[in-house]
Scaffold this active site. Sequence first.
Site, PDB file in Angstrom:
ATOM      1  N   LYS A 124      11.517 -18.871  56.358  1.00  0.00           N
ATOM      2  CA  LYS A 124      10.404 -17.959  56.618  1.00  0.00           C
ATOM      3  C   LYS A 124       9.116 -18.752  56.637  1.00  0.00           C
ATOM      4  CE  LYS A 124      10.039 -13.420  57.001  1.00  0.00           C
ATOM      5  NZ  LYS A 124      11.150 -12.572  57.477  1.00  0.00           N
TER       6      LYS A 124
HETATM    7  N1  GLU Z   1      11.293 -11.371  60.775  1.00  0.00           N
HETATM    8  C1  GLU Z   1      12.534 -10.704  61.032  1.00  0.00           C
HETATM    9  C2  GLU Z   1      13.290 -10.485  59.740  1.00  0.00           C
HETATM   10  O1  GLU Z   1      12.739 -10.445  58.674  1.00  0.00           O
HETATM   11  C3  GLU Z   1      13.342 -11.369  62.128  1.00  0.00           C
HETATM   12  C4  GLU Z   1      13.704 -12.791  61.898  1.00  0.00           C
HETATM   13  C5  GLU Z   1      14.351 -13.475  63.097  1.00  0.00           C
HETATM   14  O2  GLU Z   1      14.637 -12.796  64.081  1.00  0.00           O
HETATM   15  O3  GLU Z   1      14.549 -14.671  63.020  1.00  0.00           O
HETATM   16  O4  GLU Z   1      14.476 -10.278  59.750  1.00  0.00           O
END
Ligand code: GLU
Length: 435
Positions: A124
Amino acid sequence: MPFKRNVYDTAVYREPTPIQDRENPFQSMVERFDVAAEILELNPGFYEYLSRPTRVHVTSVPVMMDDGRMKVYEGYRVIHNNVLGPSKGGIRYAPDVTLNEVKALAAWMTWKCAVVDVPFGGAKGGVVCDPKAMSPDELERLTRRYTANLMDVFGPDRDIPAPDMNTNEQIMAWVLDTYSMHARRTENAVVTGKPVELGGSKGRREATGRGVMTVTLAAMDRLGLSPSECTVAVQGFGNVGSIGARLLSEQGCTITAVSDISGGYYNADGLNINEMMDYAKAHDGSLEGYPHADPITNEELLTLDVDVLVPAAKEDQITESVARATQAKIIAEGANGPTTPAADPILREKGVLVVPDILANAGGVTVSYFEWVQDRQGYFWTLDRVNRRLDRIMRRAFDRVYETAQEHDVSLRIGAYVMAIRKVADALQMRGIYA
Ligand code: GLU
């Protein structure tokens, strides 16, 4: 005003970096991890390794602002784990984002990918900034510099970002372009959630909300409820909340309340979600002043007399007191980490079926995986194909989590953690520890 570099005014000012975390979201993750690890009798070495991030990057992101001055933003990218494949996860822009939050979100990505069986690890990113107070040009420069700083971290086989809170397709397009300029080739598989014109996948924008809808219907099935007899309240009207609400209403549910940053909106006869989405689009993304609803507070929304509650805003919304007061039979967690660890046993005791975040909102990363596959093959799927495969994966994941939970007599949340940790630990066992 056009961007002008003012070399005489070199004042540097930082965004205030939050010193004190509110709740510690990483601790919330670890508390659930601990319960699942105990059930699995996870080897202590694996426990140590999997309960902490593999890598943490903190980077200063200097940006020339439109007024010619320079601001320095703090940026993060946390790789929690890449045992199952390249790490995957969004980037969030928010004034109150903290490193602990990003660490928790990265770990949740590892478990989420394992639950839906996509071959990615978890990561993240975050930048401490207030995107609402920045111009599009400033946001572009921030995004490009953040990407350039992390050039050695990102890559289609290494770490693949995506949108998250306050980031969108345009921001992903800038990530793609910046990375590609440095790599000297167009590398569209380096990021997902980008515009379809640049190799994005059809259905990606709706995917998280669609997954929330699918697991909510699966939960209703288990409780013997039919969508047309269910009322729903949705906290948050961003990408996940608005699309989740729209799709659930298309399935026959009555959406009696939604909220956004401007407050809650209630209508006992059901809200017209399409109209509300149009209203928000025409009003800078906000529902403020929406006429066909009565105002309610956030607390009221969370404790309304509804069958289904979808928290799709941010962490730590369903606290102990909310858990005690909630009247919902199903909680489908569109957001990451919306329920505090202390609220979990209260909800279980009351018999509320909580579809946990690492399952309920995994539709986004599932279609991110489809996007990555399509980019690498250079062959793009129809919307129908994307949606059918997404629905199948979400249904199957729900059933597997449900069965795992029953087998161990635990909540769906702990069932999902058990499934995910077992999968990652097995892979780690096979790969072995390199020394
Ligand atoms: N930000 C989204 C989540 O928390 C998507 C992450 C992604 O598609 O890599 O799942």
